[in-house]
Design a protein around this motif. Structure first.
Motif, PDB file in Angstrom:
ATOM      1  N   ASP A   1       0.819  -1.211   0.000  1.00  0.00           N
ATOM      2  CA  ASP A   1       0.000   0.000   0.000  1.00  0.00           C
ATOM      3  C   ASP A   1       0.850   1.258   0.000  1.00  0.00           C
ATOM      4  OD1 ASP A   1      -2.225  -1.555  -0.032  1.00  0.00           O
ATOM      5  OD2 ASP A   1      -2.619  -1.425   2.124  1.00  0.00           O
ATOM      6  N   THR A   2       2.006   1.202   0.659  1.00  0.00           N
ATOM      7  CA  THR A   2       2.907   2.354   0.718  1.00  0.00           C
ATOM      8  C   THR A   2       3.993   2.164  -0.320  1.00  0.00           C
ATOM      9  OG1 THR A   2       2.487   2.486   3.086  1.00  0.00           O
ATOM     10  CG2 THR A   2       4.294   3.798   2.227  1.00  0.00           C
ATOM     11  N   ARG A   3       3.953   2.973  -1.344  1.00  0.00           N
ATOM     12  CA  ARG A   3       4.753   2.738  -2.541  1.00  0.00           C
ATOM     13  C   ARG A   3       6.254   2.767  -2.279  1.00  0.00           C
ATOM     14  NH1 ARG A   3       4.565   6.693  -7.843  1.00  0.00           N
ATOM     15  NH2 ARG A   3       6.180   5.634  -9.060  1.00  0.00           N
ATOM     16  N   TYR A   4       6.695   3.760  -1.485  1.00  0.00           N
ATOM     17  CA  TYR A   4       8.130   3.953  -1.320  1.00  0.00           C
ATOM     18  C   TYR A   4       8.680   3.319  -0.044  1.00  0.00           C
ATOM     19  CZ  TYR A   4       7.413   7.356  -5.030  1.00  0.00           C
ATOM     20  OH  TYR A   4       7.082   7.962  -6.213  1.00  0.00           O
ATOM     21  N   ALA A   5       7.822   2.738   0.804  1.00  0.00           N
ATOM     22  CA  ALA A   5       8.293   2.081   2.025  1.00  0.00           C
ATOM     23  C   ALA A   5       8.691   0.653   1.673  1.00  0.00           C
ATOM     24  CB  ALA A   5       7.207   2.098   3.091  1.00  0.00           C
ATOM     25  N   ARG A   6       9.969   0.378   1.720  1.00  0.00           N
ATOM     26  CA  ARG A   6      10.456  -0.931   1.273  1.00  0.00           C
ATOM     27  C   ARG A   6      11.125  -1.723   2.386  1.00  0.00           C
ATOM     28  NH1 ARG A   6      14.204   0.125  -3.715  1.00  0.00           N
ATOM     29  NH2 ARG A   6      14.152  -2.158  -3.730  1.00  0.00           N
TER      30      ARG A   6
ATOM     31  N   ILE B   1      22.481  -1.429  -2.591  1.00  0.00           N
ATOM     32  CA  ILE B   1      21.740  -1.148  -1.357  1.00  0.00           C
ATOM     33  C   ILE B   1      20.427  -0.473  -1.740  1.00  0.00           C
ATOM     34  CG2 ILE B   1      21.753   0.082   0.843  1.00  0.00           C
ATOM     35  CD1 ILE B   1      24.780  -0.057   0.786  1.00  0.00           C
ATOM     36  N   PRO B   2      19.296  -1.139  -1.541  1.00  0.00           N
ATOM     37  CA  PRO B   2      18.010  -0.525  -1.903  1.00  0.00           C
ATOM     38  C   PRO B   2      17.628   0.567  -0.918  1.00  0.00           C
ATOM     39  CG  PRO B   2      17.643  -2.624  -0.828  1.00  0.00           C
ATOM     40  CD  PRO B   2      19.131  -2.492  -0.982  1.00  0.00           C
TER      41      PRO B   2
ATOM     42  N   PHE C   1      11.625  -5.566  -1.399  1.00  0.00           N
ATOM     43  CA  PHE C   1      11.699  -5.254   0.024  1.00  0.00           C
ATOM     44  C   PHE C   1      13.102  -5.488   0.577  1.00  0.00           C
ATOM     45  CE2 PHE C   1       7.199  -6.469  -0.561  1.00  0.00           C
ATOM     46  CZ  PHE C   1       6.611  -5.290  -0.134  1.00  0.00           C
ATOM     47  N   LEU C   2      13.439  -4.690   1.581  1.00  0.00           N
ATOM     48  CA  LEU C   2      14.667  -4.889   2.350  1.00  0.00           C
ATOM     49  C   LEU C   2      14.253  -5.432   3.709  1.00  0.00           C
ATOM     50  CD1 LEU C   2      17.678  -4.597   2.970  1.00  0.00           C
ATOM     51  CD2 LEU C   2      17.231  -2.236   3.653  1.00  0.00           C
ATOM     52  N   TRP C   3      14.631  -6.684   3.975  1.00  0.00           N
ATOM     53  CA  TRP C   3      14.230  -7.346   5.218  1.00  0.00           C
ATOM     54  C   TRP C   3      15.253  -7.059   6.312  1.00  0.00           C
ATOM     55  CZ3 TRP C   3       9.553  -8.779   4.058  1.00  0.00           C
ATOM     56  CH2 TRP C   3       9.249  -9.248   2.781  1.00  0.00           C
ATOM     57  N   ILE C   4      14.763  -6.675   7.479  1.00  0.00           N
ATOM     58  CA  ILE C   4      15.613  -6.463   8.653  1.00  0.00           C
ATOM     59  C   ILE C   4      15.129  -7.423   9.733  1.00  0.00           C
ATOM     60  CG2 ILE C   4      16.411  -4.808  10.378  1.00  0.00           C
ATOM     61  CD1 ILE C   4      15.826  -2.588   8.381  1.00  0.00           C
ATOM     62  N   GLY C   5      15.954  -8.417  10.027  1.00  0.00           N
ATOM     63  CA  GLY C   5      15.535  -9.470  10.943  1.00  0.00           C
ATOM     64  C   GLY C   5      16.106  -9.296  12.335  1.00  0.00           C
ATOM     65  N   SER C   6      15.329  -9.694  13.332  1.00  0.00           N
ATOM     66  CA  SER C   6      15.787  -9.646  14.719  1.00  0.00           C
ATOM     67  C   SER C   6      16.686 -10.845  15.003  1.00  0.00           C
ATOM     68  CB  SER C   6      14.584  -9.634  15.659  1.00  0.00           C
ATOM     69  OG  SER C   6      13.882 -10.864  15.558  1.00  0.00           O
TER      70      SER C   6
ATOM     71  N   LEU D   1      15.735 -21.221   3.812  1.00  0.00           N
ATOM     72  CA  LEU D   1      16.031 -22.414   3.029  1.00  0.00           C
ATOM     73  C   LEU D   1      15.078 -22.497   1.839  1.00  0.00           C
ATOM     74  CD1 LEU D   1      17.925 -24.855   3.008  1.00  0.00           C
ATOM     75  CD2 LEU D   1      16.152 -26.140   4.238  1.00  0.00           C
ATOM     76  N   GLN D   2      15.645 -22.571   0.630  1.00  0.00           N
ATOM     77  CA  GLN D   2      14.922 -22.604  -0.645  1.00  0.00           C
ATOM     78  C   GLN D   2      14.173 -21.293  -0.940  1.00  0.00           C
ATOM     79  OE1 GLN D   2      12.443 -26.114  -0.553  1.00  0.00           O
ATOM     80  NE2 GLN D   2      14.183 -27.497  -0.887  1.00  0.00           N
ATOM     81  N   LEU D   3      14.443 -20.262  -0.141  1.00  0.00           N
ATOM     82  CA  LEU D   3      13.872 -18.930  -0.390  1.00  0.00           C
ATOM     83  C   LEU D   3      14.987 -17.885  -0.459  1.00  0.00           C
ATOM     84  CD1 LEU D   3      10.838 -19.071   2.079  1.00  0.00           C
ATOM     85  CD2 LEU D   3      10.718 -19.142  -0.420  1.00  0.00           C
ATOM     86  N   GLU D   4      16.171 -18.358  -0.844  1.00  0.00           N
ATOM     87  CA  GLU D   4      17.341 -17.484  -0.831  1.00  0.00           C
ATOM     88  C   GLU D   4      17.158 -16.252  -1.720  1.00  0.00           C
ATOM     89  OE1 GLU D   4      17.372 -20.689  -1.323  1.00  0.00           O
ATOM     90  OE2 GLU D   4      18.640 -21.614   0.213  1.00  0.00           O
ATOM     91  N   GLU D   5      16.518 -16.426  -2.867  1.00  0.00           N
ATOM     92  CA  GLU D   5      16.354 -15.307  -3.800  1.00  0.00           C
ATOM     93  C   GLU D   5      15.501 -14.195  -3.190  1.00  0.00           C
ATOM     94  OE1 GLU D   5      14.553 -16.436  -7.439  1.00  0.00           O
ATOM     95  OE2 GLU D   5      14.955 -14.537  -8.437  1.00  0.00           O
ATOM     96  N   ALA D   6      14.464 -14.583  -2.431  1.00  0.00           N
ATOM     97  CA  ALA D   6      13.582 -13.594  -1.810  1.00  0.00           C
ATOM     98  C   ALA D   6      14.254 -12.888  -0.648  1.00  0.00           C
ATOM     99  CB  ALA D   6      12.289 -14.257  -1.336  1.00  0.00           C
ATOM    100  N   ALA D   7      15.294 -13.505  -0.070  1.00  0.00           N
ATOM    101  CA  ALA D   7      15.951 -12.937   1.114  1.00  0.00           C
ATOM    102  C   ALA D   7      17.189 -12.126   0.778  1.00  0.00           C
ATOM    103  CB  ALA D   7      16.327 -14.058   2.078  1.00  0.00           C
ATOM    104  N   VAL D   8      17.487 -11.977  -0.507  1.00  0.00           N
ATOM    105  CA  VAL D   8      18.695 -11.239  -0.895  1.00  0.00           C
ATOM    106  C   VAL D   8      18.647  -9.821  -0.331  1.00  0.00           C
ATOM    107  CG1 VAL D   8      19.912 -10.209  -2.844  1.00  0.00           C
ATOM    108  CG2 VAL D   8      19.161 -12.578  -2.958  1.00  0.00           C
ATOM    109  N   GLY D   9      19.736  -9.401   0.298  1.00  0.00           N
ATOM    110  CA  GLY D   9      19.829  -8.065   0.873  1.00  0.00           C
ATOM    111  C   GLY D   9      19.373  -7.978   2.309  1.00  0.00           C
TER     112      GLY D   9
END
Length: 501
Positions: A4-9, A214-215, A36-41, A52-60
């Motif tokens: 919904d938020t276009r520039y919030a990634r 860096i996105p 998206f840029l994922w920031i994990g705790s 695992l098997q989702l490496e492409e989606a987790a890039v960055g």
């Protein structure tokens, strides 16, 4: 909702392994891999199981882990623990069964198919072993509690070696105060707490990436130059960009301000700059046409005056009242000359001459005509009563009367000079357009409309009086060659003045 938020990634994940996998899988199904840029705790940390098997989606993805240190001596201690020398730990037997995949007793939760533990198994020899990363924090936590209790006992029970009644009744809030006040060298770093009870943050950062790109992730893009931020209520990182319009400029990132009356915004609306000053140029059509007409009038006036000079002593020139004719021609000449003063660049000198000659030419012309018509009127009125000539009809007397009438105009101008000295002004309202970049300030003399009316008012009074005399002398004989043309001219001039009004 993430779309919904276009520039919030950037997306911060506080979730279990299963939830992390679900979110990554959803982004893959929505064809948003790399958006998206994922920031994990620390629940993600350095583990590979969530991706695992989702490496492409987790890039960055960027993850964190509390900074850990391996405690020397702990491995030797823990691997030496057995069922015989560690009976004080009530959970150790359960750990033994899980670690060696065996069953110790009939009450065990392990199923019957599991083999029976011999008790001779050894940690790190018969099973895999790696020091748990949180060992450091457990040790430091125990020591923090010990230091707090020691300091509390020293303050509450200085005469006792153990817990006294005051310490027993102190309560948890006071104990918490002592815990937050401890400071000691821990197993790896200095252990201390801030006023909120938090230890200094020390983290290891990990990034799962295949490239160095860096996105960016923002709720709103930065506003352009000349635009202000209108922050969305309750969302300080989100805003709408509103341009500073009209004569406004960007004062700061949140405010547009209006330029002062003599200023306009610059091209990028970051500051104000002076409005350009203009004046009537000689090359303008509004100047060329009046100058052309004035030149024709001046030429004609000079030719007439030259003719009068050449035939100065002829009967027809003398009969026309040559002295007043010269005065009249001078007034007409000044009426044309004022055209050049009105177009010239305003300064104190030009403005002074404008005030003097604005009504002087008309005043001289009408004063001469009024003197002539008054002379004719008095001659014929006197002729009705007696054959004696009226007084003050000689050329010298006529010039004196004309001079007195003209001096009234000059006296008014002199008083005007004293009350309001000549000056120039810049009128910013005359050419203040809706588009500030087309606005101009007009350099002009400081003369108001009321002052112009007052300056010309005396000439109008002379003209009206002259018209009255011209009407009264309309019945003069045909061979009296001046009265009727003057009367016709005054009627026409009066009509023109009424139309202008």
């Amino acid at each position: 909702m993430l779309l919904d938020t276009r520039y919030a990634r950037a997306v911060i994940l506080f979730a279990s392994d299963e939830d992390i996998r679900g979110i990554l899988n959803a982004s893959k199904r929505a064809d948003q891999v790399g958006h998206f840029l994922w920031i994990g705790s620390d629940s993600w940390g350095a583990k590979n199981s969530p991706i695992l098997q989702l490496e492409e989606a987790a890039v960055g993805a960027v993850t964190i882990l509390p900074k850990r240190a391996t405690i020397s001596g702990f491995d030797a201690y823990f691997t030496s623990r057995t069922l015989e020398n560690n009976r004080r730990n009530v959970w150790f037997a359960e750990y033994w069964e899980e670690n060696f995949n065996c069953k110790l007793m009939s009450s065990s939760k392990k199923d019957d198919s599991s083999r029976k533990c011999t008790g001779q198994e050894r940690i790190s020899i018969d099973s895999k072993y790696e020091q748990e990363g949180k060992v450091q924090f457990v040790i430091d936590a125990v020591y923090a509690m010990a230091h707090a209790l020691h300091n509390m006992q020293r303050d509450f029970c200085p005469e006792n070696s153990g817990i006294c009644a005051d310490m027993d009744l102190a309560g948890g809030k006071k104990l918490l105060k002592y815990i937050r006040s401890v400071s000691f060298n821990g197993s790896a770093v200095l252990v201390t707490f801030n006023r909120n009870g938090d230890a200094p943050g020390r983290y290891d950062l990990f990034q799962y990436q295949w490239s160095n790109d860096i996105p960016s992730s923002v709720c709103s893009l930065p506003c352009k130059t000349g635009e202000r931020k209108k922050v969305v209520k309750g969302m300080p990182c989100c805003w709408h960009c509103e341009p500073c319009d009209g004569y406004q400029y960007q004062y700061d990132e949140f405010t547009c301000k209006l330029c002062s009356y003599n200023m306009r915004p610059n091209a990028n609306r970051t500051a104000c700059q002076p409005i350009p000053i203009t004046k009537l140029e000689w090359s303008s059509p509004w100047a060329v046409i009046p100058v052309l007409l004035a030149m024709i009038g001046i030429t004609a006036t000079i030719l007439v005056m030259a003719t009068f000079v050449r035939y100065n002593d002829t009967p027809i020139v003398r009969a026309s009242g040559r002295e007043l004719s010269y005065v009249l021609l001078t007034g007409i000449f000044l009426c044309y000359i004022i055209t050049f003063l009105m177009i010239a660049k305003p300064d104190v000198g030009v403005c002074s001459f404008r005030r003097i000659f604005l009504g002087l030419g008309m005043c001289i012309s009408y004063a001469a005509l009024l003197t002539k018509t008054n002379r004719i009127y008095r001659i014929f009125e006197q002729g009705k009563k007696s054959v004696t000539a009226p007084r003050l009809i000689s050329p010298t007397s006529q010039l004196a009367i004309t001079s007195i009438l003209i001096s009234v105009q000059l006296m008014g101008v002199f008083i005007w000079f004293i009350v309001d000295p000549p000056n120039t002004i810049i009128d910013y309202e005359e050419q203040k357009t809706f588009n500030p970049f087309k606005a101009r300030g007009v350099l002009k003399c400081d003369i108001t409309d009321l002052q112009i009316i007052c300056s010309l008012g005396y000439s109008i009074l002379l003209m009206v009086t002259c018209t009255v005399y011209a009407i009264k002398t309309r019945g003069v004989p045909e061979n009296f060659n001046e009265a009727k043309p003057i009367g016709l001219m005054m009627k026409t001039q009066t009509h023109d003045e009424d139309s202008d009004s």
